[in-house]
Scaffold this active site. Structure first.
Site, PDB file in Angstrom:
ATOM      1  CE  LYS A  52      43.984 -89.741  41.115  1.00 39.57           C
ATOM      2  NZ  LYS A  52      44.246 -91.010  40.938  1.00 39.57           N
ATOM      3  CD  GLN A  96      42.606 -93.145  38.794  1.00 39.61           C
ATOM      4  OE1 GLN A  96      44.068 -91.907  38.504  1.00 39.61           O
ATOM      5  NE2 GLN A  96      43.098 -93.946  40.023  1.00 39.61           N
ATOM      6  CG  ASP A 119      49.793 -90.372  38.637  1.00 37.07           C
ATOM      7  OD1 ASP A 119      49.197 -89.924  40.444  1.00 37.07           O
ATOM      8  OD2 ASP A 119      49.241 -90.871  38.128  1.00 37.07           O
TER       9      ASP A 119
HETATM   10  N1  GUN Z   1      44.794 -95.709  40.344  1.00 40.27           N
HETATM   11  C1  GUN Z   1      45.832 -96.590  41.862  1.00 40.27           C
HETATM   12  N2  GUN Z   1      46.259 -95.639  42.546  1.00 40.27           N
HETATM   13  C2  GUN Z   1      46.488 -94.232  41.276  1.00 40.27           C
HETATM   14  C3  GUN Z   1      47.322 -93.159  40.880  1.00 40.27           C
HETATM   15  O1  GUN Z   1      48.090 -92.531  42.731  1.00 40.27           O
HETATM   16  N3  GUN Z   1      47.221 -92.716  40.331  1.00 40.27           N
HETATM   17  C4  GUN Z   1      46.897 -93.329  38.958  1.00 40.27           C
HETATM   18  N4  GUN Z   1      47.545 -92.909  37.830  1.00 40.27           N
HETATM   19  N5  GUN Z   1      46.371 -93.770  38.645  1.00 40.27           N
HETATM   20  C5  GUN Z   1      46.029 -94.906  40.083  1.00 40.27           C
END
Ligand code: GUN
Length: 293
Positions: A52, A96, A119
């Site tokens: 990311k 996350q 998100d």
């Molecule tokens: N863990 C797995 N996929 C995601 C996501 O799209 N966003 C976040 N914040 N955590 C995750």
């Protein structure tokens, strides 16, 4: 059978975003800024967060990574969220997941200002998405729809079967596929671990979205000839011949299912690369205040 190349589409979208960011900067406007909070040292989470942050760099965003040890208290994490909610330079941020067991993920999600929730996990964004209002749509469902769109796959009046009912993928993708829009306008069935006649239902699917997190679950005898298969699975399965010691494995028995379908997403290289693009797109929208003022 046509392979849906998520990596190529994601690269194309990143270029489109980078172009827009260059124009924003050329006009002297503020550079979009994404912050990412990571708690603990889960291997998968560390890899995703690294991707990311790198993707932000690639498109010209500013990014901030905030790391905490796994023993951080819920109160401390909520205090950091409050700081980011109030930081005018931060356009959007994510925490996350998964989080250590002593921290309530729902409390954390609801503490994020929905206007910065890139998100799309906050109930306000989930609710607005489900009734078709402008919102931050969560990354994986948005990525799936973008793939269907870029491959010009017909969805109107089709039977879309979703396997999996998670808040992050199953529920929102089902809700989007039934919207009066393209991609959408589908007849949607959601199946899950308690579905009694699963095979009977999956055999009726024109579009099958497998998002249950069970490696190679979907077998060839569960799929109708010519179906479109979207594989959301990303389980790390131990693998001796791989440098990392594991292999990302989808929910679809790809080798046997692929010859039967019209389109299929591979794992890796299908839905996965698209999810980061969706996050970047949401951050760009947040920076432009395109959804919320
Ligand atoms: N863990 C797995 N996929 C995601 C996501 O799209 N966003 C976040 N914040 N955590 C995750």
């Amino acid at each position: 059978m046509q392979l849906i190349d998520g990596k190529a589409i994601a690269d194309q979208i990143k270029q489109e975003i980078a172009q827009e960011v260059a124009e924003i900067k050329a006009r002297g406007e503020k550079t979009p800024h994404l912050a990412v909070i990571i708690v603990g040292h889960d291997g998968g989470s560390e890899t995703y967060v690294a991707h990311k942050v790198k993707s932000c760099e690639q498109v010209g965003f500013k990014s901030t990574k905030i790391c905490f040890e796994a023993d951080i208290t819920e109160e401390q994490l909520l205090a950091q969220i409050d700081i980011l909610n109030k930081d005018e330079d931060v356009d959007g941020f994510i925490v996350q997941l998964p989080l250590p067991k002593h921290i309530s993920e729902q409390k954390v999600i609801e503490a994020i200002d929905y206007r910065k929730d890139v998100d799309g996990f906050h109930p306000i964004n989930v609710g607005r998405t489900s009734i078709g209002l402008p919102s931050f749509v969560s990354a994986t469902p948005a990525g799936i729809l973008e793939l269907l769109k870029r491959y010009d796959i017909d969805t109107k009046g089709k039977h879309c079967v979703v396997i999996g009912r998670s808040n992050i993928v199953g529920k929102p993708v089902a809700s989007l596929m039934m919207q009066k829009a393209y991609p959408g306008d589908a007849t949607v069935t959601i199946c899950h671990s308690r579905t009694a006649n699963l095979k009977e239902i999956t055999l009726q699917a024109d579009i099958l979205i497998a998002a249950l997190g069970s490696p190679k679950f979907l077998k060839a005898d569960m799929v109708k000839d010519g179906a479109v298969i979207i594989d959301v699975g990303t389980t790390r399965v131990p693998c001796e011949t791989s440098k990392t010691g594991f292999k990302l494995t989808g929910d679809v028995d790809f080798e046997n299912v692929a010859p039967k379908c019209s389109y299929i997403t591979p794992v890796p290289g299908g839905v996965g690369p698209m999810t980061i693009c969706s996050l970047l797109k949401n951050t760009l929208l947040a920076g432009k205040k395109a959804i919320y003022k």
